[in-house]
Design an enzyme around this catalytic site. Structure first.
Site, short mmCIF file in Angstrom:
data_model
loop_
_atom_site.label_atom_id
_atom_site.label_comp_id
_atom_site.label_asym_id
_atom_site.label_seq_id
_atom_site.Cartn_x
_atom_site.Cartn_y
_atom_site.Cartn_z
N TYR A 57 32.37 6.32 0.61
CA TYR A 57 32.48 6.48 -0.84
C TYR A 57 33.76 7.22 -1.23
O TYR A 57 33.99 8.36 -0.81
CB TYR A 57 31.28 7.26 -1.41
CG TYR A 57 29.96 6.49 -1.41
CD1 TYR A 57 29.92 5.12 -1.17
CD2 TYR A 57 28.77 7.15 -1.67
CE1 TYR A 57 28.71 4.43 -1.18
CE2 TYR A 57 27.56 6.46 -1.68
CZ TYR A 57 27.54 5.10 -1.43
OH TYR A 57 26.35 4.42 -1.43
N ASN A 163 19.65 -1.44 2.72
CA ASN A 163 19.94 -2.87 2.61
C ASN A 163 19.44 -3.65 3.82
O ASN A 163 20.06 -4.65 4.21
CB ASN A 163 21.46 -3.10 2.42
CG ASN A 163 22.00 -2.34 1.23
OD1 ASN A 163 21.54 -2.54 0.11
ND2 ASN A 163 22.95 -1.44 1.45
N TRP A 213 18.98 1.83 -5.62
CA TRP A 213 20.38 1.97 -6.09
C TRP A 213 20.69 0.98 -7.22
O TRP A 213 20.04 -0.04 -7.36
CB TRP A 213 21.39 1.89 -4.96
CG TRP A 213 21.52 0.69 -4.07
CD1 TRP A 213 21.00 0.56 -2.80
CD2 TRP A 213 22.28 -0.51 -4.29
NE1 TRP A 213 21.38 -0.64 -2.26
CE2 TRP A 213 22.16 -1.32 -3.14
CE3 TRP A 213 23.06 -0.97 -5.35
CZ2 TRP A 213 22.78 -2.57 -3.02
CZ3 TRP A 213 23.68 -2.22 -5.25
CH2 TRP A 213 23.54 -3.00 -4.08
N CYS A 215 20.15 1.12 -10.44
CA CYS A 215 18.99 0.84 -11.32
C CYS A 215 19.45 0.27 -12.65
O CYS A 215 18.71 -0.46 -13.31
CB CYS A 215 18.23 2.14 -11.56
SG CYS A 215 17.58 2.87 -10.06
N GLY A 218 24.75 -0.98 -12.36
CA GLY A 218 26.11 -0.45 -12.39
C GLY A 218 26.65 -0.27 -13.80
O GLY A 218 27.86 -0.19 -14.00
N GLY A 219 25.78 -0.21 -14.80
CA GLY A 219 26.19 -0.04 -16.20
C GLY A 219 26.27 -1.38 -16.93
O GLY A 219 26.37 -1.43 -18.17
N PHE A 222 24.25 -2.38 -20.09
CA PHE A 222 24.60 -1.91 -21.44
C PHE A 222 25.67 -2.78 -22.09
O PHE A 222 25.85 -2.75 -23.30
CB PHE A 222 25.12 -0.46 -21.39
CG PHE A 222 24.12 0.48 -20.80
CD1 PHE A 222 23.07 0.97 -21.58
CD2 PHE A 222 24.19 0.86 -19.47
CE1 PHE A 222 22.12 1.82 -21.04
CE2 PHE A 222 23.25 1.70 -18.92
CZ PHE A 222 22.21 2.18 -19.70
N GLY A 270 27.82 10.36 -13.99
CA GLY A 270 28.43 11.68 -13.86
C GLY A 270 28.34 12.47 -15.16
O GLY A 270 29.02 13.48 -15.33
P1 NAP Z 1 23.83 2.75 -12.02
O1 NAP Z 1 23.00 3.78 -12.70
O2 NAP Z 1 23.34 1.35 -11.99
O3 NAP Z 1 25.30 2.67 -12.68
C1 NAP Z 1 25.98 3.86 -13.03
C2 NAP Z 1 27.06 3.48 -14.02
O4 NAP Z 1 26.42 3.15 -15.25
C3 NAP Z 1 28.04 4.59 -14.28
O5 NAP Z 1 29.35 4.06 -14.37
C4 NAP Z 1 27.58 5.15 -15.62
O6 NAP Z 1 28.67 5.68 -16.38
C5 NAP Z 1 27.02 3.92 -16.30
N1 NAP Z 1 25.98 4.30 -17.27
C6 NAP Z 1 24.86 5.01 -17.03
N2 NAP Z 1 24.14 5.18 -18.18
C7 NAP Z 1 24.85 4.56 -19.14
C8 NAP Z 1 24.64 4.38 -20.54
N3 NAP Z 1 23.56 4.89 -21.15
N4 NAP Z 1 25.56 3.64 -21.23
C9 NAP Z 1 26.65 3.11 -20.61
N5 NAP Z 1 26.91 3.28 -19.29
C10 NAP Z 1 26.02 3.99 -18.57
O7 NAP Z 1 24.04 3.29 -10.55
P2 NAP Z 1 25.22 3.07 -9.44
O8 NAP Z 1 26.28 4.07 -9.71
O9 NAP Z 1 25.61 1.65 -9.34
O10 NAP Z 1 24.42 3.48 -8.13
C11 NAP Z 1 23.79 4.76 -8.07
C12 NAP Z 1 23.93 5.34 -6.69
O11 NAP Z 1 23.31 4.48 -5.73
C13 NAP Z 1 25.38 5.50 -6.18
O12 NAP Z 1 25.97 6.70 -6.64
C14 NAP Z 1 25.15 5.54 -4.69
O13 NAP Z 1 24.76 6.87 -4.30
C15 NAP Z 1 23.98 4.59 -4.48
N6 NAP Z 1 24.39 3.23 -4.05
C16 NAP Z 1 24.03 2.81 -2.81
C17 NAP Z 1 24.37 1.54 -2.37
C18 NAP Z 1 23.99 1.11 -0.99
O14 NAP Z 1 24.46 0.06 -0.53
N7 NAP Z 1 23.15 1.86 -0.30
C19 NAP Z 1 25.10 0.67 -3.21
C20 NAP Z 1 25.43 1.11 -4.50
C21 NAP Z 1 25.08 2.39 -4.92
P3 NAP Z 1 28.77 7.28 -16.73
O15 NAP Z 1 29.10 7.98 -15.44
O16 NAP Z 1 29.84 7.32 -17.74
O17 NAP Z 1 27.44 7.70 -17.28
#
Ligand code: NAP
Length: 304
Positions: A57, A163, A213, A215, A218-219, A222, A270
């Site tokens: 990461y 995965n 992950w 959920c 990835g945004g 919205f 974040g």
């Molecule tokens: P996510 O919650 O689907 O997406 C987060 C993104 O959505 C951020 O850019 C966030 O921006 C945005 N967001 C959240 N709330 C919002 C809102 N109300 N309006 C607009 N944008 C919004 O999660 P993810 O980051 O993809 O994944 C979460 C975690 O899962 C990662 O940090 C990682 O630890 C893990 N992960 C694991 C794998 C794997 O292969 N094991 C793969 C992917 C991810 P802001 O920061 O501006 O709120």
């Protein structure tokens, strides 16, 4: 003082907070070490004590950025459950123009990966190590040997995967003395892969909680302009109103947590306000009809 209760991830497995803070996007947040320390302290104070990392990461490394913040208050380490991963290798430096990223689940690579994570994070152990993705060259006996060595040295307390398909999970489990404590997989109302391919059924059978992950896709949920995303947003807004929820992300987290394998969502934001809002999902309860309404909005049709 934590405001939310911890959950047990698997029989005999570790306790996690009911939400995990993900740190994949940390390098994009532009926080100084002091600002990051404040962010970590704030989510820990609200009971989100489990954090998710991986050596791959970020550039600069999210593990290094996190380690620099922890250095400012080393006492915080004892309040955290730190999850990191192994098994994805970036193209080797000096490997030539055609060198590619690849998977490596050999014993030496797993142990070296953990040692790298510990050094970057500035900690002496990981609470949980996950094999990040299934390595098509995986020798399950060799992974088991690496896990035994890491446990014996005190560098890792528990082991899981990410995965993995049900057969890949069973294969690795067959060589281990202790149960794998989780399978970290994509769960959201957009992609139903693990809901329908047996992955979540297998975890429910073994009373193992998935870590979920992306959920919020990835945004994308919205902003997406596809017919599916528009249907999802419209239905989520109606459900938000019916449930008296603060935001549509709360509804999504509640919808995910109601799955019978009891997934633990990983937050990707974040923004501490969004992190705090997510916790409100713990108080929401969708009826079966409401749960399937979101399912139908995603699929574009009702149940058969
Ligand atoms: P996510 O919650 O689907 O997406 C987060 C993104 O959505 C951020 O850019 C966030 O921006 C945005 N967001 C959240 N709330 C919002 C809102 N109300 N309006 C607009 N944008 C919004 O999660 P993810 O980051 O993809 O994944 C979460 C975690 O899962 C990662 O940090 C990682 O630890 C893990 N992960 C694991 C794998 C794997 O292969 N094991 C793969 C992917 C991810 P802001 O920061 O501006 O709120």
């Amino acid at each position: 003082m934590s405001s939310v209760s911890k959950v047990c991830m698997s029989p005999g497995g570790p306790e996690f907070s009911p939400f995990v803070q993900g740190y994949w996007r940390l390098a994009e947040w532009g926080m100084s070490s002091a600002e990051l320390l404040t962010f970590i302290s704030q989510h820990v104070a609200q009971g989100i004590t489990t954090v998710d990392h991986a050596p791959v990461y970020g550039d600069p490394s999210c593990e290094s950025l996190f380690g620099a913040a922890l250095k400012l208050d080393p006492s915080l380490r004892n309040r955290l459950e730190i999850v990191s991963k192994c098994g994805i290798e970036k193209p080797p430096e000096g490997g030539g123009a055609g060198a590619v990223a690849h998977y490596d689940s050999s014993k030496g690579a797993i142990i070296a990966s953990v040692e790298g994570s510990l050094s970057r994070l500035g900690v002496d152990h990981l609470d949980v190590l996950l094999v990040h993705r299934y390595d098509f060259l995986m020798q399950a006996d060799e992974v088991a040997e690496a896990f035994v060595a890491l446990k014996a040295s005190g560098k890792v307390r528990h082991f899981g995967v990410s995965n993995f398909s049900p057969s890949q999970f069973s294969l690795l489990q067959s060589r281990l003395d202790a149960p794998l404590v989780t399978n970290q997989v994509e769960i959201n109302p957009v992609n139903f892969g693990v809901v329908s391919d047996g992955t979540l059924d297998q975890l429910q059978e073994g009373r193992v909680r998935p870590m979920a992950w992306s959920c919020l896709a990835g945004g994308e949920i919205f902003q997406g302009q596809s017919a599916q995303m528009i249907r999802l947003r419209e239905t989520l807004e109606v459900l938000r109103e019916e449930l008296g929820a603060e935001s549509i992300d709360q509804v999504i987290f509640a919808w995910i947590m109601q799955m019978p394998s009891h997934p633990v969502p990983i937050l990707g934001s974040g923004n501490i306000t969004r992190v705090t809002t997510a916790l409100g999902a713990l108080d929401l309860n969708l009826s079966r009809e409401q749960w399937y309404r979101l399912w139908g909005a995603s699929k574009g049709h009702g149940v058969p």
